[in-house]
Motif scaffolding. Structure first.
Motif, PDB file in Angstrom:
ATOM      1  N   PRO A 131       0.816  -1.231   0.000  1.00  0.00           N
ATOM      2  CA  PRO A 131       0.000   0.000   0.000  1.00  0.00           C
ATOM      3  C   PRO A 131       0.843   1.272   0.000  1.00  0.00           C
ATOM      4  O   PRO A 131       0.497   2.249  -0.686  1.00  0.00           O
ATOM      5  CB  PRO A 131      -0.832  -0.139   1.280  1.00  0.00           C
ATOM      6  CG  PRO A 131      -0.999  -1.623   1.437  1.00  0.00           C
ATOM      7  CD  PRO A 131       0.328  -2.191   1.014  1.00  0.00           C
ATOM      8  N   GLY A 132       1.946   1.278   0.726  1.00  0.00           N
ATOM      9  CA  GLY A 132       2.832   2.444   0.720  1.00  0.00           C
ATOM     10  C   GLY A 132       3.486   2.659  -0.629  1.00  0.00           C
ATOM     11  O   GLY A 132       3.671   3.801  -1.077  1.00  0.00           O
ATOM     12  N   MET A 133       3.837   1.569  -1.298  1.00  0.00           N
ATOM     13  CA  MET A 133       4.399   1.678  -2.646  1.00  0.00           C
ATOM     14  C   MET A 133       3.373   2.318  -3.594  1.00  0.00           C
ATOM     15  O   MET A 133       3.719   3.150  -4.444  1.00  0.00           O
ATOM     16  CB  MET A 133       4.802   0.297  -3.172  1.00  0.00           C
ATOM     17  CG  MET A 133       5.906  -0.404  -2.393  1.00  0.00           C
ATOM     18  SD  MET A 133       6.272  -2.029  -3.154  1.00  0.00           S
ATOM     19  CE  MET A 133       7.295  -2.774  -1.883  1.00  0.00           C
ATOM     20  N   ARG A 134       2.129   1.927  -3.454  1.00  0.00           N
ATOM     21  CA  ARG A 134       1.075   2.483  -4.326  1.00  0.00           C
ATOM     22  C   ARG A 134       0.915   3.984  -4.099  1.00  0.00           C
ATOM     23  O   ARG A 134       0.741   4.755  -5.045  1.00  0.00           O
ATOM     24  CB  ARG A 134      -0.252   1.779  -4.084  1.00  0.00           C
ATOM     25  CG  ARG A 134      -0.266   0.323  -4.489  1.00  0.00           C
ATOM     26  CD  ARG A 134      -1.650  -0.272  -4.458  1.00  0.00           C
ATOM     27  NE  ARG A 134      -2.475   0.261  -5.548  1.00  0.00           N
ATOM     28  CZ  ARG A 134      -3.616  -0.288  -5.944  1.00  0.00           C
ATOM     29  NH1 ARG A 134      -4.082  -1.376  -5.335  1.00  0.00           N
ATOM     30  NH2 ARG A 134      -4.304   0.236  -6.926  1.00  0.00           N
ATOM     31  N   TRP A 138       5.692   3.921  -6.879  1.00  0.00           N
ATOM     32  CA  TRP A 138       6.919   3.210  -7.268  1.00  0.00           C
ATOM     33  C   TRP A 138       7.183   2.093  -6.277  1.00  0.00           C
ATOM     34  O   TRP A 138       7.025   2.262  -5.065  1.00  0.00           O
ATOM     35  CB  TRP A 138       8.136   4.138  -7.258  1.00  0.00           C
ATOM     36  CG  TRP A 138       9.304   3.574  -8.027  1.00  0.00           C
ATOM     37  CD1 TRP A 138       9.612   3.813  -9.325  1.00  0.00           C
ATOM     38  CD2 TRP A 138      10.294   2.642  -7.553  1.00  0.00           C
ATOM     39  NE1 TRP A 138      10.736   3.104  -9.697  1.00  0.00           N
ATOM     40  CE2 TRP A 138      11.188   2.371  -8.625  1.00  0.00           C
ATOM     41  CE3 TRP A 138      10.529   2.014  -6.333  1.00  0.00           C
ATOM     42  CZ2 TRP A 138      12.272   1.505  -8.523  1.00  0.00           C
ATOM     43  CZ3 TRP A 138      11.615   1.140  -6.216  1.00  0.00           C
ATOM     44  CH2 TRP A 138      12.471   0.894  -7.298  1.00  0.00           C
ATOM     45  N   GLY A 139       7.570   0.948  -6.810  1.00  0.00           N
ATOM     46  CA  GLY A 139       7.931  -0.152  -5.924  1.00  0.00           C
ATOM     47  C   GLY A 139       8.312  -1.392  -6.701  1.00  0.00           C
ATOM     48  O   GLY A 139       8.084  -1.502  -7.908  1.00  0.00           O
ATOM     49  N   ALA A 179      -0.060  -0.434 -13.970  1.00  0.00           N
ATOM     50  CA  ALA A 179       0.016   1.024 -14.148  1.00  0.00           C
ATOM     51  C   ALA A 179       0.119   1.781 -12.823  1.00  0.00           C
ATOM     52  O   ALA A 179      -0.299   2.929 -12.727  1.00  0.00           O
ATOM     53  CB  ALA A 179      -1.181   1.524 -14.937  1.00  0.00           C
ATOM     54  N   THR A 180       0.715   1.149 -11.808  1.00  0.00           N
ATOM     55  CA  THR A 180       0.900   1.821 -10.511  1.00  0.00           C
ATOM     56  C   THR A 180       2.347   2.240 -10.281  1.00  0.00           C
ATOM     57  O   THR A 180       2.642   2.870  -9.261  1.00  0.00           O
ATOM     58  CB  THR A 180       0.493   0.891  -9.353  1.00  0.00           C
ATOM     59  OG1 THR A 180       1.355  -0.257  -9.359  1.00  0.00           O
ATOM     60  CG2 THR A 180      -0.964   0.449  -9.469  1.00  0.00           C
ATOM     61  N   PHE A 252      10.790  -2.464 -17.356  1.00  0.00           N
ATOM     62  CA  PHE A 252       9.954  -2.999 -18.427  1.00  0.00           C
ATOM     63  C   PHE A 252       9.705  -4.497 -18.267  1.00  0.00           C
ATOM     64  O   PHE A 252       9.098  -5.131 -19.112  1.00  0.00           O
ATOM     65  CB  PHE A 252      10.587  -2.713 -19.793  1.00  0.00           C
ATOM     66  CG  PHE A 252       9.598  -2.702 -20.931  1.00  0.00           C
ATOM     67  CD1 PHE A 252       8.466  -1.909 -20.887  1.00  0.00           C
ATOM     68  CD2 PHE A 252       9.803  -3.490 -22.056  1.00  0.00           C
ATOM     69  CE1 PHE A 252       7.550  -1.895 -21.926  1.00  0.00           C
ATOM     70  CE2 PHE A 252       8.897  -3.484 -23.112  1.00  0.00           C
ATOM     71  CZ  PHE A 252       7.766  -2.681 -23.045  1.00  0.00           C
ATOM     72  N   LEU A 253      10.175  -5.051 -17.156  1.00  0.00           N
ATOM     73  CA  LEU A 253       9.929  -6.457 -16.847  1.00  0.00           C
ATOM     74  C   LEU A 253       8.874  -6.533 -15.748  1.00  0.00           C
ATOM     75  O   LEU A 253       9.061  -6.004 -14.655  1.00  0.00           O
ATOM     76  CB  LEU A 253      11.217  -7.131 -16.380  1.00  0.00           C
ATOM     77  CG  LEU A 253      12.324  -7.252 -17.435  1.00  0.00           C
ATOM     78  CD1 LEU A 253      13.601  -7.778 -16.799  1.00  0.00           C
ATOM     79  CD2 LEU A 253      11.892  -8.167 -18.557  1.00  0.00           C
ATOM     80  N   ASN A 254       7.779  -7.207 -16.042  1.00  0.00           N
ATOM     81  CA  ASN A 254       6.688  -7.301 -15.072  1.00  0.00           C
ATOM     82  C   ASN A 254       5.968  -8.630 -15.265  1.00  0.00           C
ATOM     83  O   ASN A 254       5.636  -9.017 -16.393  1.00  0.00           O
ATOM     84  CB  ASN A 254       5.702  -6.140 -15.270  1.00  0.00           C
ATOM     85  CG  ASN A 254       4.851  -5.889 -14.042  1.00  0.00           C
ATOM     86  OD1 ASN A 254       5.169  -6.350 -12.946  1.00  0.00           O
ATOM     87  ND2 ASN A 254       3.775  -5.147 -14.201  1.00  0.00           N
ATOM     88  N   GLY A 255       5.750  -9.334 -14.164  1.00  0.00           N
ATOM     89  CA  GLY A 255       5.121 -10.648 -14.234  1.00  0.00           C
ATOM     90  C   GLY A 255       6.046 -11.727 -14.747  1.00  0.00           C
ATOM     91  O   GLY A 255       5.606 -12.824 -15.089  1.00  0.00           O
TER      92      GLY A 255
END
Length: 269
Positions: A131-134, A138-139, A179-180, A252-255
């Motif tokens: 939640p703090g990252m959101r 950035w996180g 997109a967070t 650019f790497l996610n999941g």
């Protein structure tokens, strides 16, 4: 290469030894503020003091992540020390200490315990830190899985499925956080030279009458494991991968499930 990690706040679960300690060392060397975590306070203090002697800004946060109370205790120490966490590395885990690893002999309660110490433990820290990252937009959240989560074996009824769930967790969470500014990835180690592997090699050598010739045992195991790189991995190999995924340069790497296994996982992915 500057990974642009200086002053990022990091929590590495299960970092009182092995792969977790290696990740903490490498990220500390990149200038991050590091929270090291473990259940064994003596080993945890050794890692904390080692990093502190290098000039790192490091805090020790003990706690059993398999319980709500233990996770809250560790997370509270981290948040009090640094005000928030930017990079969460969910490395803590393990399997049942019960030596009855048959699918039909291992008590079902041990399956639940293994899932708790791997998947639910990660979930507790995700709930506490993300939640703090959101809010900050950035996180990084990085799960450490295992080749056992990709290539099932006949003797890991609890551990392999739990590690497979960690991979699934990363993909699902990456979509939930689309997109967070937060990315969520997995690093899946293969055969890495840790204390546990060294103990296995000693036992392997002794069983075959090779005395304490762990080099011979390692050579034998390497030939049969399907790797295409002719060496056993080091904890630094995992740390390098984690550092890249944690950095802005890995945005650019996610999941992704990044196999760091010397080519041992023979699949297209």
């Amino acid at each position: 290469m500057d990974l642009e990690l200086r002053d990022k706040r990091v929590f590495v679960s299960g970092s009182s030894s092995g792969i977790g300690a290696g990740i903490a060392r490498y990220l500390a060397a990149e200038g991050t503020q590091v929270v090291v975590h473990g259940r064994n306070t003596e080993r945890l203090e050794l890692v904390r003091s080692e990093l502190a002697e290098t000039g790192a800004d490091v805090v020790a946060a003990p706690g059993d992540l398999a319980t709500d109370e233990g996770a809250e205790h560790a997370a509270s120490i981290a948040l009090e020390a640094f005000g928030g966490i930017d990079i969460l590395v969910n490395n803590a885990g393990g399997s049942s200490p019960d030596h009855r690893k048959s699918w039909f002999d291992l008590p079902l309660g041990e399956w639940s315990a293994t899932y708790e110490m791997n998947v639910v433990a990660a979930g507790r820290l995700i709930h506490r830190f993300v939640p703090g990252m959101r809010e900050r937009q950035w996180g990084r959240v990085i799960q450490i899985s295992s080749a056992a989560g990709i290539i099932p074996t006949s003797g890991q009824p609890d551990y392999g499925p739990a590690k497979a769930a960690m991979i699934n967790l990363s993909m699902g969470l990456s979509k939930a956080l689309a997109a967070t500014g937060i990315t969520v990835n997995t690093v899946t180690p293969g055969m890495i030279m840790t204390e546990g592997l060294m103990n296995f090699l000693r036992a392997f050598a002794a069983k075959r009458g090779w005395g304490e010739d762990t080099d011979r045992a390692a050579e034998y195991v390497l030939k049969g494991c399907g790797q295409t790189v002719d060496r056993i991995g080091q904890v630094e190999d995992i740390a390098y991968a984690v550092a890249f995924l944690a950095s802005p340069k890995g945005s650019f790497l996610n999941g992704v499930n990044l196999h760091v296994d010397g080519g041992g996982t023979q699949s297209i992915y």
